[in-house]
Design a protein around this motif. Sequence first.
Motif, mmCIF file in Angstrom:
data_model
loop_
_atom_site.group_PDB
_atom_site.id
_atom_site.type_symbol
_atom_site.label_atom_id
_atom_site.label_comp_id
_atom_site.label_asym_id
_atom_site.label_seq_id
_atom_site.Cartn_x
_atom_site.Cartn_y
_atom_site.Cartn_z
ATOM 1 N N LEU A 1 1.611 6.492 -7.097
ATOM 2 C CA LEU A 1 0.473 7.249 -7.611
ATOM 3 C C LEU A 1 0.594 8.731 -7.300
ATOM 4 C CD1 LEU A 1 -2.485 4.816 -6.770
ATOM 5 C CD2 LEU A 1 -1.459 5.260 -9.011
ATOM 6 N N TRP A 2 1.053 9.042 -6.112
ATOM 7 C CA TRP A 2 1.174 10.462 -5.749
ATOM 8 C C TRP A 2 2.208 11.157 -6.621
ATOM 9 C CZ3 TRP A 2 -1.436 13.739 -2.616
ATOM 10 C CH2 TRP A 2 -0.827 14.977 -2.319
ATOM 11 N N VAL B 1 0.834 -1.210 0.000
ATOM 12 C CA VAL B 1 0.000 0.000 0.000
ATOM 13 C C VAL B 1 0.865 1.256 0.000
ATOM 14 C CG1 VAL B 1 -1.679 1.311 1.359
ATOM 15 C CG2 VAL B 1 -1.961 -1.152 1.060
ATOM 16 N N PHE B 2 1.944 1.249 0.773
ATOM 17 C CA PHE B 2 2.836 2.402 0.836
ATOM 18 C C PHE B 2 3.478 2.676 -0.528
ATOM 19 C CE2 PHE B 2 7.177 4.027 1.471
ATOM 20 C CZ PHE B 2 6.881 5.230 2.088
ATOM 21 N N VAL C 1 2.410 1.713 -3.521
ATOM 22 C CA VAL C 1 1.396 2.114 -4.504
ATOM 23 C C VAL C 1 1.013 3.568 -4.313
ATOM 24 C CG1 VAL C 1 -1.004 1.734 -5.211
ATOM 25 C CG2 VAL C 1 0.529 -0.203 -4.921
ATOM 26 N N VAL C 2 0.812 3.993 -3.076
ATOM 27 C CA VAL C 2 0.473 5.393 -2.799
ATOM 28 C C VAL C 2 1.617 6.311 -3.212
ATOM 29 C CG1 VAL C 2 -0.024 7.037 -0.942
ATOM 30 C CG2 VAL C 2 -1.183 4.815 -0.998
ATOM 31 N N TRP C 3 2.829 5.884 -2.901
ATOM 32 C CA TRP C 3 4.005 6.698 -3.296
ATOM 33 C C TRP C 3 4.046 6.873 -4.819
ATOM 34 C CZ3 TRP C 3 8.344 8.164 -0.026
ATOM 35 C CH2 TRP C 3 9.417 8.727 -0.717
#
Length: 211
Positions: free
Chosen positions: A62-63, A55-56, A58-60
């Motif tokens: 995408l951001w 999750v970390f 993927v968020v990194w």
Amino acid sequence: MAEKSSRPQRNLDTPLPASARRVPRFRPDPDAFGRATEGFARFMGTPLFLLYMTVFCVVWLLWNTLAPIEWRFDDAALGFTALTLMLSLQASYAAPLLLLAQNRQDDRDKVSLTEDRKRAERNLHDTEYLTRELAALRIALRDVATRDYVRSELRSALEDLLESNDGEEIRLRGRAPKRRERVSDATTQIPQVSPGDASGPPSSSTPGRPQ
């Protein structure tokens, strides 16, 4: 010259005393640090840690890909250098932590093996002692009268008693006729009284009266 000679000479081969050190020594608690390390190592080996890491990342990604350029802190054109650096640091710290946790587990295994060996030796000594005691009891029971032996002795005693009683009865039966003969002889010597004599003494006949 006197002042120089009065100063204590310091040898390079002797360490300084602990009170002369100006910088305090860092002495962390090894047990507390080891428990924290083992806890973190156990958490790293769970599926939850992998989910958080996924999750970390993927968020990194995408951001830094979809967010405005002013808000991005890692450039995708450079191949996400910051993310790669963070993952490298995480891996470099994870390996020593896992090794430390493994070493502590090995130490515990050694202690448990030592205790198991001592317990096995103690059980072996106890078993040998019980074996010797059982052998001594068996040797001692050889001189003790068993149930079968007591029964056989009682049977033999009962047989002897019956035989003695039978002999006494035979002896008594052999003596009984003699006693009866003696009794019969005694009875023959007693004077017998006729029925007429039993009425009274003989009356004298008077003259003039018929008898």
